[in-house]
Design an enzyme around this catalytic site. Structure first.
Site, PDB file in Angstrom:
ATOM      1  N   ARG A 149       0.546  -0.710  -0.199  1.00  0.00           N
ATOM      2  CA  ARG A 149       0.011  -0.210   0.294  1.00  0.00           C
ATOM      3  C   ARG A 149       1.261   1.053   0.206  1.00  0.00           C
ATOM      4  NH1 ARG A 149      -3.317   3.184   3.949  1.00  0.00           N
ATOM      5  NH2 ARG A 149      -4.957   3.534   2.528  1.00  0.00           N
ATOM      6  N   ILE A 165      -7.121   8.283  -0.809  1.00  0.00           N
ATOM      7  CA  ILE A 165      -7.050   6.248  -0.970  1.00  0.00           C
ATOM      8  C   ILE A 165      -8.256   5.607   0.133  1.00  0.00           C
ATOM      9  CG2 ILE A 165      -5.356   6.403   0.184  1.00  0.00           C
ATOM     10  CD1 ILE A 165      -4.237   3.612  -0.910  1.00  0.00           C
ATOM     11  N   SER A 166      -8.973   4.870  -0.494  1.00  0.00           N
ATOM     12  CA  SER A 166      -9.893   4.118   0.392  1.00  0.00           C
ATOM     13  C   SER A 166      -9.095   3.694   1.571  1.00  0.00           C
ATOM     14  CB  SER A 166     -10.853   3.093  -0.046  1.00  0.00           C
ATOM     15  OG  SER A 166     -11.413   4.219  -0.691  1.00  0.00           O
ATOM     16  N   GLN A 167      -9.527   3.587   2.651  1.00  0.00           N
ATOM     17  CA  GLN A 167      -9.701   3.005   3.866  1.00  0.00           C
ATOM     18  C   GLN A 167      -9.419   1.675   3.986  1.00  0.00           C
ATOM     19  OE1 GLN A 167     -12.423   3.409   7.014  1.00  0.00           O
ATOM     20  NE2 GLN A 167     -11.622   1.920   8.526  1.00  0.00           N
ATOM     21  N   PRO A 168      -8.432   0.841   4.582  1.00  0.00           N
ATOM     22  CA  PRO A 168      -8.477  -1.066   3.639  1.00  0.00           C
ATOM     23  C   PRO A 168      -9.333  -1.473   4.710  1.00  0.00           C
ATOM     24  CG  PRO A 168      -6.042   0.418   4.798  1.00  0.00           C
ATOM     25  CD  PRO A 168      -7.172   0.924   4.917  1.00  0.00           C
TER      26      PRO A 168
END
Ligand code: SAH
Length: 217
Positions: A37, A63-66
């Site tokens: 990431r 970037i979206s949260q994992p």
């Protein structure tokens, strides 16, 4: 300096955290363990790369949260060789997770700067993702139907064009709501004419801008 470090330990901790938050799909978890990431995150954000939070990626996007990536990917039910359309390439992280899981990935981004940066990142690393810079709310008819469609920005409704481009037996995962909060809708195309729908509350995405999305950025 941090960028040259593979940071596997950080990813193991992230995977443990995601398991604790309810992610079960082994294929999703092993993709999260593999995909670096930090390569998709700005230099200034490197220390936060493996925290379970969304991060800015430039051009006003994130970037979206994992957890969100893992949850949506789990709902998509990814299998090897499956054709997946992503709307909202952004940093490319979600696309890389899908690719790592063996999907054939088609991804659309509307912002030129993000599109160019992410295309360069994919080329540099030899990752094969079919990319296009356009309005994803109308889908990508040339390669339809898709076994899975994942929308990583929140719109006011489900674009009809995406339903049309979904294969029978395929799933569409899409956040729908107002500009602040959304529910995640999971649509399963049972037959040519029948769709089943489930929804999960409380998600927060950047807006989906386009002909079948919000009209203004
Ligand atoms: N999947 C991305 C998330 C990025 S945020 C990642 O893993 O990093 C969502 C992205 O959707 C933003 O980059 C935004 O520019 C893009 N977007 C918004 N509306 C869009 C549209 N109509 N078509 C394509 N991309 C869109």
């Amino acid at each position: 300096m941090l960028k040259n470090n593979n940071r596997e330990k950080d990813r193991r901790e992230l995977v443990d955290l995601l398991i604790g938050r309810g992610i079960k799909d082994e294929k999703v978890l092993s993709a999260i363990l593999k995909v670096e990431r930090h390569k998709f995150v700005l230099d200034a954000m490197q220390i936060h790369a493996y925290k379970d939070i969304a991060l800015p990626i430039g051009s006003g996007q994130t970037i979206s949260q994992p957890f969100t990536v893992a949850f949506m990917t789990e709902k998509l039910n990814v299998r090897k060789g499956m054709k997946v359309l992503e709307i909202g390439t952004g940093s490319g992280y979600q696309a890389a997770i899908l690719m790592e899981m063996g999907a054939k990935v088609f991804s659309i981004e509307r912002q030129h700067d993000l599109f160019n940066n992410t295309r360069a990142l994919f080329e540099k690393n030899g990752w094969r993702v079919h990319m296009r810079c356009s309005d994803g709310t109308i889908g990508w008819d040339d390669y339809a139907p898709y076994d899975g469609i994942i929308v990583t920005a929140g719109g006011p409704s489900i674009p009809m064009s995406l339903l049309k481009q979904l294969a029978v037996g395929g799933r569409l995962v899409i956040p729908v709501g107002d500009r602040e909060d959304q529910v995640l809708k999971i649509i399963y195309r049972a037959t040519e004419t029948e769709f089943d729908e489930a929804e999960v509350p409380e998600f927060k995405f950047v807006p989906l801008i386009g002909r079948n999305g919000w009209k203004k950025a």
